[in-house]
Motif scaffolding. Structure first.
Motif, PDB file in Angstrom:
ATOM      1  N   VAL A 150      26.298  -4.877  27.946  1.00 39.24           N
ATOM      2  CA  VAL A 150      26.622  -4.963  26.518  1.00 39.24           C
ATOM      3  C   VAL A 150      27.897  -5.784  26.323  1.00 39.24           C
ATOM      4  O   VAL A 150      27.986  -6.617  25.408  1.00 39.24           O
ATOM      5  CB  VAL A 150      26.752  -3.562  25.894  1.00 39.24           C
ATOM      6  CG1 VAL A 150      27.315  -3.638  24.480  1.00 39.24           C
ATOM      7  CG2 VAL A 150      25.391  -2.874  25.879  1.00 39.24           C
ATOM      8  N   ARG A 151      28.869  -5.611  27.201  1.00 41.76           N
ATOM      9  CA  ARG A 151      30.090  -6.419  27.086  1.00 41.76           C
ATOM     10  C   ARG A 151      29.772  -7.909  27.204  1.00 41.76           C
ATOM     11  O   ARG A 151      30.291  -8.727  26.442  1.00 41.76           O
ATOM     12  CB  ARG A 151      31.100  -6.013  28.177  1.00 41.76           C
ATOM     13  CG  ARG A 151      31.941  -4.878  27.702  1.00 41.76           C
ATOM     14  CD  ARG A 151      33.215  -4.538  28.388  1.00 41.76           C
ATOM     15  NE  ARG A 151      34.035  -5.477  29.107  1.00 41.76           N
ATOM     16  CZ  ARG A 151      34.886  -6.370  28.549  1.00 41.76           C
ATOM     17  NH1 ARG A 151      34.970  -6.479  27.240  1.00 41.76           N
ATOM     18  NH2 ARG A 151      35.628  -7.137  29.314  1.00 41.76           N
ATOM     19  N   ALA A 152      28.913  -8.245  28.173  1.00 38.63           N
ATOM     20  CA  ALA A 152      28.591  -9.663  28.383  1.00 38.63           C
ATOM     21  C   ALA A 152      27.902 -10.249  27.145  1.00 38.63           C
ATOM     22  O   ALA A 152      28.266 -11.337  26.672  1.00 38.63           O
ATOM     23  CB  ALA A 152      27.700  -9.815  29.610  1.00 38.63           C
ATOM     24  N   VAL A 153      26.937  -9.510  26.609  1.00 38.81           N
ATOM     25  CA  VAL A 153      26.216 -10.024  25.431  1.00 38.81           C
ATOM     26  C   VAL A 153      27.167 -10.112  24.230  1.00 38.81           C
ATOM     27  O   VAL A 153      27.128 -11.075  23.452  1.00 38.81           O
ATOM     28  CB  VAL A 153      24.995  -9.136  25.118  1.00 38.81           C
ATOM     29  CG1 VAL A 153      24.297  -9.611  23.849  1.00 38.81           C
ATOM     30  CG2 VAL A 153      24.018  -9.130  26.288  1.00 38.81           C
ATOM     31  N   ALA A 154      28.044  -9.119  24.110  1.00 41.32           N
ATOM     32  CA  ALA A 154      28.943  -9.078  22.953  1.00 41.32           C
ATOM     33  C   ALA A 154      29.983 -10.200  22.978  1.00 41.32           C
ATOM     34  O   ALA A 154      30.624 -10.477  21.956  1.00 41.32           O
ATOM     35  CB  ALA A 154      29.632  -7.716  22.869  1.00 41.32           C
TER      36      ALA A 154
END
Ligand code: SF4
Length: 686
Positions: free
Chosen positions: A316-320
């Motif tokens: 989720v961090r990477a996508v965000a």
């Protein structure tokens, strides 16, 4: 219902409410009532985000409310635990005995008492208000309510500063929408309506999901990656944004933190590397990056499916990070939405009163590991063994991972279990007392949303059925019987509704209209101003680094990566069946008839290799347990990945099992969340 209508004469009236279920859409409801019976539940056309449309599940809410199997009086167990044999008992007798048993345990150590609750209702009043006050006053163990969304929530908090994002209505104006880890048609219907509008206006829709879901097959493109590989894909997209200079350098300089370090990390992820990890063609990665890097405005609708693996928080961090790289946040139809719940100024301290702990430091039990924790003896590290569990708004025997272990825990003869419920669920079967709870049509409540930015008020449409009582009333009465005299236990449900948002929301408007919109700018992060400590999108998180973790997002392989085991060669995910919502609605016959039977979707090659025919009974197994269901040979599955659609009640499934026999209690990288989709299995004909 029609028969009921024909035999009555009073004119029907309509009551405004809100859907209570764990779904981002939080629909506004209109319930038609005649002679004290809810004869129809419909959407409220005046509510813009949900536009008068309900999903098929809640369109059946009147059937669920007046269901012949509702628990309508308190029940006391008379058979062995799990047998589901009860006899009716008076409220007085039940509450007196429960208060006496809890008082005796609390006198030894209140932490031996555990509340267990989640989002059976999303209402702030019947969820955690008087109940939380009661358990805080007792000094009971605290519950880490992690079973669904906490990896993604923690990831958003570490990246953007909170559970915030673009306003859902503007997806309709996007030109490219990545629907990432979401079967929106089944679980985010009103977003899907907006995506369709965008599509009609020329937008391209791309679905990123291991399963060829109903949503995936209606998008222009489906990226069918292996479970738990989303971070690798996101990092490769960043690689392509960097090498092709599809970057908004000004936005990066003004509104982000940690760019140089992220750039270096991304350059280690060429498309070929990610393609090998994700099990997809490298050209598909390049094409997706090109589309994302060159289309304005571009939006991402992320959902919680992809964070139910070991590296879910990092994913989720990477996508965000992606929208800040391209400056997508500058446009109101650009950016990302996972949850909007962080916009709501709910006053949880007033509702839940943690101050009633009065300086005591209660331990915290993670709801994901309830199976192990119920069986844990007292120890200096753990504290007292759990002696009593009070379950409300949840069905852990069906929904918690590694359910064989959960069943062993709830079957303990020396465990005192109280369950507040509408029906005799799998968990209720293990209760010493089952207390009849009101449904959303029978009580007051107030709701935030995690898919839009409106507050909704729920008025009771009908009187409580039978002897059912609100959760708040049950905990008020237990508080009185246990001698708790704080005035806050006397707050009425309507008073609690008013307290929830205080002066932040126009309560008179809620009373008149049923909903009220928060005042959020159309493009909330067009000029940065994220709610993070730096006010920037934090590619690098100092807070994570200080905890000894990687400050940058990375790909963390699954605990059980696809293809890593010869004994269990199939990766299993367990997405929701379309007509159920977690374990709710499984006992509503009209919905269960549509779903038919518990199913395992698998690819034709995997079926043929095992001599499995479509509709054949199969045994799905791993070291944690075995699950019996019917095979569905299906093009929705890619080779090597199977889908155990959930979440059936164990007693309504085959051989008293459900898919959570197979899932593990291991936790995610961030947020201490479950790893339901990080699970290897083998399948054989039963
Ligand atoms: S479950 Fe979701 S889509 Fe269905 S009525 Fe409730 S909020 Fe709306």
């Amino acid at each position: 219902m029609d028969e009921l209508l024909a035999s009555t004469s009073a004119p029907p009236h309509i009551v405004r409410g809100a859907c209570p279920h764990d779904c981002p859409d939080t629909c506004a409801l209109l319930t038609t009532v005649q002679d004290g019976i809810a004869i129809r539940v419909q959407g409220n056309p005046g509510h813009v985000p949900t536009a008068g449309v309900l999903c098929n599940k809640v369109a059946h809410y009147a059937e669920r409310t007046h269901h012949q199997h509702r628990v309508l009086q308190p029940l006391k167990r008379v058979g062995p635990k799990g047998a589901g044999r009860f006899e009716p008992v008076s409220w007085d007798a039940a509450l007196a005995d429960i208060a006496s048993r809890l008082s005796a345990i609390a006198a030894r150590d209140p932490q031996a008492i555990l509340p267990y609750s989640y989002c059976g209702t999303m209402g702030l009043v019947q969820g955690e208000s008087i109940a939380a006050r009661f358990f805080h006053k007792v000094g009971a163990s605290l519950l880490d309510r992690t079973i669904c969304a906490s990896a993604g929530a923690e990831a958003l908090t570490q990246t953007l500063g909170g559970k915030v994002g673009m306003k859902v209505e503007f997806f309709a104006e996007s030109k490219l929408i990545l629907i990432w880890g979401s079967n929106s048609i089944a679980s985010n219907l009103h977003f899907w309506r907006l995506a369709q509008e965008a599509k009609r206006n020329g937008a391209k829709l791309v679905c990123i999901d291991p399963r060829r879901s109903e949503t995936a097959e209606k998008c222009h493109e489906h990226v069918q990656l292996l479970p738990g590989t989303d971070a690798a894909l996101a990092l490769a997209l960043m690689h392509e944004l960097v090498v092709n200079d599809w970057l908004d350098h000004d936005y990066i300089a003004q509104h982000t933190l940690g760019w140089e370090a992220l750039r270096e990390r991304a350059l280690r992820w060429p498309p070929e590397r990610a393609a090998a990890v994700c099990g997809i063609p490298a050209q598909q990665v390049r094409d997706l990056a090109h589309a994302y890097g060159t289309t304005r405005p571009a939006a991402i609708r992320l959902n919680y499916g992809m964070q139910r693996v070991r590296g879910g928080g990092n994913a989720v961090r990477a996508v965000a990070c992606l929208p800040a790289l391209t400056g997508a946040w500058r446009h109101r139809a650009g950016g990302l939405l996972l949850s909007s719940s962080g916009f709501f100024p709910a006053d949880k301290a007033t509702l839940q009163r943690p101050d009633l702990l009065a300086g005591r430091k209660a331990r915290t039990i993670n709801m994901v590991t309830i199976g192990d924790d119920l069986l844990r003896p007292a120890s200096p590290g753990f504290g007292p063994a759990i002696e009593a569990v009070v379950v409300y708004n949840s069905n852990p025997v069906a929904v918690a991972p590694e359910s064989g272990q959960v069943v062993r825990g709830f079957a303990r003869d020396d465990l005192f279990t109280v369950v507040l419920e509408h029906f005799r669920t799998d968990t209720a079967d293990y209760a010493d007392y089952v207390l009849p709870a009101t449904t959303q049509l029978e009580h007051w409540d107030i709701h935030a949303s995690y898919g839009h930015t409106d507050v909704l008020l729920n008025r009771p449409a009908i009187a409580p059925l039978g002897e059912s009582r609100t959760n708040t009333q049950v905990f008020r009465e237990l508080a009185a019987r246990m001698g708790f005299t704080e005035p806050c236990f006397g707050d009425s449900d309507e008073a609690l509704c008013r307290q929830a948002f205080g002066s932040h929301v126009d309560y008179d408007l809620l009373l008149r209209q049923g909903f009220a919109s928060l005042d959020i700018p159309d493009a909330p992060y067009a000029n940065g101003g994220f709610p993070s400590p730096s006010g920037r999108c934090e590619f690098f998180s100092e807070r994570l680094a200080r905890q000894g973790m990687d400050g940058l997002p990375d790909h963390l392989p699954n605990y059980e990566p696809a293809g890593s085991s010869t004994r269990y060669p199939l990766a299993m995910i367990s997405p929701p069946a379309r007509n159920f919502l977690n374990s709710t609605f499984v006992n509503v016959e009209s919905l269960r008839d549509i779903e038919g039977e518990p199913l395992l979707e698998l690819h034709a090659d995997d079926a043929a290799a095992r001599g499995i025919r479509d509709a054949q009974a199969v045994r799905v197994f791993n070291d944690r347990g075995e699950y019996f269901c019917k095979a569905r040979v299906s093009s929705r599955a890619r080779p090597g990945v199977v889908h155990g659609l959930g979440i059936w009640w164990r007693k309504l499934g085959l051989a008293g099992t459900n898919v959570n026999e197979l899932t593990s209690q291991r936790l995610t990288d961030l947020g201490r969340a479950p790893t339901f989709y990080d699970c290897l299995v083998e399948v054989r004909p039963a």
